[in-house]
Design an enzyme around this catalytic site. Structure first.
Site: not given
Length: 365
Positions: A212-213
């Site tokens: 998750v970025d």
């Protein structure tokens, strides 16, 4: 080639070395095997002493040859010798270790001031103890050198420009050191490794560890991962190009929609396919916005759909080691991709897509 070394106590050691290896490096290997410091070793070949800077090939050493190792410390260092070599290592590391172990007060002080050294002293790896003692000696010498330079600056000519620059640098470095010491005391977690945010997801029914970025503008999947998920048949190659940023990766195309499962709910997702072995699946800002995701670091969960689904972020032990080593490369590969119009950062290979981009820019103006 393989050589055999016999010690004075008739202990046989076999070593695999390069024919052009130096004698000093061979002694370093023997130090690991015998715990005898390199400076105290004397290697003999055909009755002749071998010097540290000489090469094995130059001395005529061949495969399966025999050497003799004599330890000078065995003759001159008593069993209770607690002195140190010039490099800071102990002359008799075993005696030094036992002496410190039996001094409970000293061990208690070490656990307070140098817990790393205290742990090594309680272990059984004498080579590690010697290396740590050498490291502490180098640190002490460097600190002493800095202190001598600071004292010399106090007597420097106040009108000397170079001396004033050094004084300014010393003052600045002192401020940095004080800031570092304060951080160690009040903010020690700043020196710990920060684990990136990963959650369990399923892409087209295949379970993945999703990175998750929120700093990546587009959601990305690697070619190998897309193939494993059975999605390459949906690859739109009209969106081929090059993603440029700190690094560079080839964009193979785009998969416009595919199901991903977060928690117990399925969501539609689109992503770019990169020819990059450094990552599998990166959940970027475009899908985070689309599905109204909330990164809740207080509860350590990812909330999707405004909170209808919550999935915990993975702990470090649950993340495969190869992913931890490659996450920085994955971030570099994705940092330059535009979520609204990837064509703006691609070398477009379709005149029709180039025409669409030109029209978009014209109407935006």
């Amino acid at each position: 080639m393989r050589i055999t070394v016999m010690t004075a106590d008739e202990h046989i050691i076999s070593l695999d070395v390069d024919p052009h290896e130096s004698v000093e490096n061979v002694k370093a290997l023997l130090e690991v095997e015998t715990q005898v410091p390199l400076q105290q070793q004397q290697l003999l070949y055909n009755g002749r002493e071998m010097r540290n800077n000489e090469k094995l090939s130059a001395l005529g050493v061949k495969d399966e040859d025999l050497m003799m190792m004599v330890s000078s410390a065995a003759h001159r260092a008593p069993a209770n010798d607690l002195s140190f070599n010039p490099d800071g290592s102990a002359v008799n590391p075993e005696a030094f270790q036992q002496h410190i172990r039996h001094d409970s007060n000293l061990m208690a002080q070490l656990f307070q001031t140098d817990p790393e050294l205290a742990q090594v002293l309680l272990g059984n790896d004498l080579s590690k103890l010697q290396e740590l003692l050498r490291q502490r000696h180098r640190q002490k010498s460097e600190l002493q050198r800095q202190q001598e330079e600071e004292l010399a600056l106090l007597d420097a000519d106040p009108f000397d420009v170079e001396a004033q620059k050094k004084i300014e640098a010393a003052i600045r470095q002192k401020g940095i050191d004080e800031n570092w010491a304060a951080a160690l005391e009040y903010n020690p977690e700043a020196f710990a490794r920060v684990v990136m945010l990963y959650v369990d997801m399923e892409v087209n029914g295949v379970p993945l560890k999703a990175f998750v970025d929120s700093g990546a503008q587009s959601t990305i999947i690697s070619k190998s991962c897309a193939e494993r998920c059975g999605l390459l048949r949906l690859l739109d190659q009209r969106y081929r190009g090059i993603a440029r940023g700190v690094g560079q990766s080839e964009i193979l195309g785009r998969i416009h929609v595919a199901p991903i499962k977060i928690g117990n709910i399925f969501y539609p997702c689109s992503f770019l396919v990169l020819d990059s072995p450094n990552m599998e699946f990166l959940f970027g800002l475009d899908m985070l916005r689309k599905h109204q995701c909330i990164i809740d670091l207080k509860e350590n969960v990812l909330r999707v759909g405004g909170g209808e689904v919550s999935v915990p972020f993975l702990q470090e032990k649950d993340i495969p080691s190869h992913i931890l080593d490659e996450e920085n490369l994955a971030k570099e590969a994705s940092s330059s991709v535009n979520p609204v119009s990837p064509l703006l950062l691609m070398e477009v290979q379709s005149w029709s897509l180039l025409y669409v981009r030109l029209l978009t820019e014209l109407f935006c103006d």
